[in-house]
Structures are given as structure tokens and as C-alpha cells.
Design an enzyme around this catalytic site. Structure first.
Site, short mmCIF file in Angstrom:
data_model
loop_
_atom_site.label_atom_id
_atom_site.label_comp_id
_atom_site.label_asym_id
_atom_site.label_seq_id
_atom_site.Cartn_x
_atom_site.Cartn_y
_atom_site.Cartn_z
N HIS A 91 -115.57 -68.98 -10.19
CA HIS A 91 -114.71 -67.93 -9.64
C HIS A 91 -115.33 -67.47 -8.32
CE1 HIS A 91 -117.67 -64.90 -11.05
NE2 HIS A 91 -117.69 -65.54 -12.20
N GLU A 133 -125.53 -70.56 -14.90
CA GLU A 133 -124.63 -70.08 -13.83
C GLU A 133 -125.42 -69.79 -12.56
OE1 GLU A 133 -122.62 -66.38 -14.76
OE2 GLU A 133 -121.19 -66.68 -13.13
N TYR A 152 -120.64 -74.23 -26.23
CA TYR A 152 -120.79 -73.22 -27.29
C TYR A 152 -120.53 -73.90 -28.63
CZ TYR A 152 -120.20 -70.68 -22.99
OH TYR A 152 -120.34 -70.25 -21.69
N HIS A 163 -115.65 -60.96 -10.13
CA HIS A 163 -114.53 -61.91 -10.08
C HIS A 163 -113.78 -61.56 -8.81
CE1 HIS A 163 -114.75 -62.41 -14.73
NE2 HIS A 163 -115.70 -63.05 -14.09
N GLU A 177 -120.55 -72.25 -13.46
CA GLU A 177 -121.06 -71.76 -14.74
C GLU A 177 -120.53 -72.53 -15.95
OE1 GLU A 177 -119.51 -67.82 -15.82
OE2 GLU A 177 -118.67 -67.70 -13.81
N ASP A 189 -116.35 -32.00 -18.12
CA ASP A 189 -116.29 -32.03 -16.65
C ASP A 189 -117.09 -33.20 -16.07
OD1 ASP A 189 -118.75 -31.10 -17.28
OD2 ASP A 189 -118.76 -29.43 -15.84
N HIS A 218 -117.58 -62.72 -24.26
CA HIS A 218 -117.78 -61.42 -23.61
C HIS A 218 -118.61 -60.48 -24.49
CE1 HIS A 218 -114.02 -62.20 -20.93
NE2 HIS A 218 -115.10 -62.77 -20.47
N ASP A 250 -126.47 -63.24 -19.21
CA ASP A 250 -125.55 -63.31 -18.07
C ASP A 250 -125.58 -61.95 -17.41
OD1 ASP A 250 -123.36 -63.35 -16.34
OD2 ASP A 250 -122.07 -64.45 -17.73
N ASP A 304 -124.32 -63.09 -9.77
CA ASP A 304 -123.81 -63.40 -11.12
C ASP A 304 -124.57 -64.60 -11.65
OD1 ASP A 304 -122.30 -63.72 -13.40
OD2 ASP A 304 -120.43 -64.22 -12.37
N HIS A 333 -113.89 -71.70 -21.07
CA HIS A 333 -113.62 -70.87 -19.89
C HIS A 333 -113.66 -71.72 -18.62
CE1 HIS A 333 -117.95 -70.81 -18.93
NE2 HIS A 333 -118.17 -70.54 -20.21
N ARG A 368 -125.09 -71.38 -21.54
CA ARG A 368 -124.38 -71.33 -20.26
C ARG A 368 -125.43 -71.22 -19.16
NH1 ARG A 368 -121.01 -67.66 -21.24
NH2 ARG A 368 -121.89 -65.74 -20.38
N1 GLY Z 1 -120.45 -62.42 -15.77
C1 GLY Z 1 -119.09 -62.71 -15.76
C2 GLY Z 1 -118.86 -64.10 -15.41
O1 GLY Z 1 -119.79 -64.89 -15.46
O2 GLY Z 1 -117.80 -64.49 -15.01
MN MN Z 2 -121.83 -64.41 -15.24
MN MN Z 3 -119.40 -65.69 -13.48
#
Ligand code: GLY
Ligand code: MN
Ligand code: MN
Length: 433
Positions: free
Chosen positions: A360, A400, A389, A367, A385, A41, A246, A263, A274, A356, A398
Site C-alpha cells: 500500500h 514488511e 499464516y 495506508h 509485506e 471534558d 489486525h 507490526d 510501517d 491480504h 509477515r
Molecule cells: N500496519 C498496517 C499495515 O501493515 O498495513
Molecule cells: Mn504494517
Molecule cells: Mn503495511
């Protein structure tokens, strides 16, 4: 909820701005998110549908919104439906919003219990021509679960197949992509909490700590500062784990000589931060780590400066930043001139080390919604960001930050969070022994 907002004016203005985008005689129906079952539950923690929150400020399950500016019945032009509270619910789950609390929070005058929703929908459907329904439309979404708004859209079309149904999502994306001043304040609050957590872990990281211990320090700092928690699953990736984009296992020891990529971001009043930082586990970068770190930092500085009106995110992500990264990878010796000369423009050589996108949208979602083909405008907030790598060298870096677009210079909302290698080393040198 762990925050207090006095923002009825913001939510009222948001509804007003949506109404200006609607054609005549249009009805909008919006539903809160499901409370998702876990097992037995138990349920997962509830998170409000961000569009419903944006238009009402109501952070409670089983909430519905009806907007029908041209409704011939004046009393049904703007109605909020709430879960009916009861003595039993108050005892087991705590009090739910009363109608007057919901009115004060949202600025909506007509508040009803949601057991009236179906009958009122029946009435307004007799007058409305076009019905705007909201689905989760995100070009990165992969979803197999039929969520509440989708089930409702199907059921309504089944009951009323002759209406003209329209997509609300593009209108919401357009609105939500430009942040209002009060929204910026909430993003800044999420960033301030995230900064505290970063400063805390700089005093904590050392050889031998587990990645999850770093996560625990961050969570501690988030919760004690009023965040609802993490905006997304945090990545605490030491050594070569940083090359798994990820990575969320966070279950390895941080070793002497390695870097640890973190991150993470706090969520405050449904708005998010972020942040990514990569620091040396022992407090000192090796010359090679430093060389790559400074390259990533240079890319970030140039890239964030490109977040200005005129371009769009697609062009910025695929062309503009790619060229900057390419130059840095050539200087680092990771790419050869020949390789770049002969590269497939659809799959440029820099993708081997930077696979990547650079930016964003950010806001009520990490996102966040917004078109990557829309012209960048003042009031938009993006991440910046870049990363490099290098699995063969056992590390990834990285960095960001979160950037606000203005008419002039972009504003780095994370400018106060340490990022220079020397500053990171100096702060880590002051760790308690
Ligand atoms: N933490 C997810 C990104 O940096 O897009
Ligand atoms: Mn991030
Ligand atoms: Mn991000």
C-alpha cells in the site's frame, strides 16, 4: 509538536503544484480535523488533516486554508485562518501560533484569525465559479462519523446551492502519492526511529515476556527519539495470534518455541514508517519456522523488485505477487498442484495462507492516499509485506519493508533493518542475561 521543521519552501511548492491542477476561477477551501471528544471534558489527541498539513505545515486545530488563485481581490488569493490566541488559552493550553509564526512555517503571507472565515467565504463565493472541497475519500474507509470537512461541505452547499462543487481528493491523492525530497527525509527519520525500537526489542524478547511489554519497549524508544508516537495501533502477536491479521490486544505471554510477529511504525512530523518483523521468542527458529520464514523473505525480495514504473498496484497485488507466493506455498507443501490447477481465479488457492494485499502507499498516512490503478511512478513509496499464516501450525510470519520507487532499481528504505534469520538469531544471542 515534538519536531522542528523549516519547510516553508516545501509547503509553498505543494500549493503551487495544486494550483496548476485547478481550472480557471476555482476556489479551494480546506479545514483542519476535528478535535474528537472522548468522554466528560476529555479529548483524543489531535491529529492534523494530512491534506491541510501537506499544503501548510500547520499542525494546529481550528485552522482553515483558502486558495483562490484567480480571485479579483489580490489580498484573498491565499489566506490561512488560525485560532485566535488569548491570554487564557496560553495559560490553560500553552501558546498557539502567532500570525508571524504561521507565516514563517507555511510561507503564506496573509494570515487571519478564523473568526473572519465566514465573512471572507461570503465574499469569495460571490466571484468563484467552482468550489473544490475536500472529503476523506479512501477506498478502504468505513466511516459513520460526520467529520468537520463533511459538515462544512453540507453547510456550504446549503448556503450556496448554485455553485459548481468539485472533489479536491483526487487532486490531493495525485500530488501526495509522489513524495518530494523533504518528505522522503521525514519518512526516513520515522524509519530510523522504528529501526531503533526494533533493535531494542531484539535485546528484550525472551520466553515469559508479555506482548504488551514489547509494545512498551517500542513506545519508550519512539518517544525518547522525538516521535509523536505510533503511526497506528501496533500488533504484537505471539504464536497463533499472528494469524489474526489486525490483532491489537497484545495481552498474551510470549512462550518458549513460539514466534512473535510485530507490526509497528513511528510517526515523526506526521510522516510514518510501517515495519513488520517476526522473530523467535527464545532466539532460535525451529527448522519448520525457518523454512517458512525464508519462503516469506524470498517472496518479499522478489515482490519489492517489481515495484517499478509501468505496472499498477492492483495488477501487482492481485496477479504478480500471487504467482510468486503460489510457488513458495507449493514448495512448502501447503498447497497441492491439483488445488492450484483447479482454483477459482477470483479466489486463488494461495489466499488460504496469504489473505491480504502485498503493498500500500505510505506517507502522511499509513495506508496513504493514491490510486491502486495509477501507473507506478518514481517518487512513490510503498510497503512490501508478504506473509504466510498457518493457524494449524500455531504461527504466522509477515515481513514488511518500505520501498521507494525510482527510474531504476527500487530503493529499500529499510534495507539496514535486520531481516535475515541468521542476523536476527545472532543479535538475539547477544541479549543481556
Ligand atoms: N500496519 C498496517 C499495515 O501493515 O498495513
Ligand atoms: Mn504494517
Ligand atoms: Mn503495511
Amino acid at each position: 509538536m515534538r519536531y522542528t521543521l523549516n519547510h516553508a519552501e516545501l509547503f509553498t511548492a505543494n500549493r503551487q503544484r495544486l494550483k496548476t491542477l485547478l481550472p480557471p476561477n476555482a476556489l479551494v477551501l480546506l479545514l483542519s480535523n476535528d478535535v474528537y471528544p472522548r468522554s466528560a471534558d476529555g479529548h483524543y489527541p489531535f491529529r492534523q488533516d494530512p491534506d491541510l498539513f501537506y499544503l501548510t505545515g500547520i499542525d494546529q486545530e481550528d485552522t482553515y486554508l483558502l486558495l483562490y488563485p484567480d480571485c479579483p481581490r489580490e489580498d484573498l488569493r491565499e489566506v490561512l485562518f488560525l485560532r485566535r490566541t488569548s491570554e487564557t488559552i496560553a495559560i490553560w493550553e500553552g501558546p498557539r501560533l502567532t500570525q508571524s509564526e504561521a507565516c514563517a512555517r507555511s510561507g503564506i503571507k496573509t494570515i487571519k484569525w478564523n473568526d473572519e472565515f465566514d465573512s471572507i467565504v461570503n465574499i469569495v463565493m460571490c466571484y468563484a465559479e467552482q468550489v473544490f472541497l475536500n472529503l476523506n475519500e479512501h477506498d478502504r474507509l468505513v466511516n459513520e462519523v460526520p467529520y468537520r470537512s463533511l459538515r462544512f461541505a453540507r453547510a456550504l452547499q446549503d448556503r450556496f446551492p448554485l455553485h459548481q462543487y468539485r472533489r479536491l481528493a483526487p487532486l490531493m491523492h495525485q500530488l501526495r502519492s509522489i513524495k518530494m525530497p523533504q518528505e522522503l527525509e521525514l519518512i526516513k527519520k520515522a524509519i530510523a526511529i522504528t529501526e531503533k525500537a526494533f533493535r531494542r526489542v531484539l535485546q528484550f524478547i525472551r520466553p515469559g515476556v508479555m506482548e504488551y511489554e514489547i509494545e512498551a519497549e517500542i513506545t519508550h524508544e519512539f518517544l525518547r527519539n522525538g516521535a509523536s508516537g505510533h503511526a497506528y495501533q501496533p500488533i504484537i502477536a505471539s504464536g497463533k495470534n499472528a494469524c489474526i491479521l489486525h490483532y491489537i490486544n497484545n495481552n498474551q505471554p510470549c512462550r518458549d518455541g513460539e514466534l512473535v510477529l510485530m507490526d509497528f511504525g513511528a510517526e515523526y512530523a506526521n510522516y510514518v514508517a510501517d515495519l513488520s518483523r517476526t522473530v523467535p521468542v527464545n532466539g532460535r527458529f525451529t527448522p519448520r519456522q525457518r523454512e517458512v520464514y525464508d519462503a516469506v523473505l524470498r517472496v518479499m525480495r522478489q515482490a519489492k523488485n517489481l515495484l517499478r514504473p509501468g505496472t499498477n498496484l492492483h495488477e501487482y497485488n492481485t496477479k504478480l505477487v500471487g504467482q510468486i507466493m503460489e510457488e513458495e506455498l507449493l514448495k512448502l507443501g501447503l498447497l497441492k498442484t491439483e488445488e492450484v490447477k483447479n482454483q477459482d481465479p477470483e479466489n486463488p488457492a494461495y489466499k488460504k495462507y496469504f489473505m491480504h494485499g502485498t503493498s500500500h502507499y505510505l506517507g502522511l498516512d499509513v495506508h496513504d492516499v493514491g490510486s491502486r490503478f495509477a501507473t507506478i511512478q518514481p517518487g512513490m513509496v510503498f510497503t512490501c509485506e508478504p506473509g504466510i499464516y498457518i493457524p494449524e501450525e500455531g504461527f504466522g510470519i509477515r515481513l514488511e519493508n518500505n520501498i521507494l520507487v525510482t527510474e531504476d532499481e527500487p530503493v529499500d528504505l529499510m534495507a539496514g533493518i535486520p531481516i535475515e534469520a541468521e542476523e536476527i538469531e545472532a543479535l538475539m544471542a547477544a541479549r543481556p542475561s
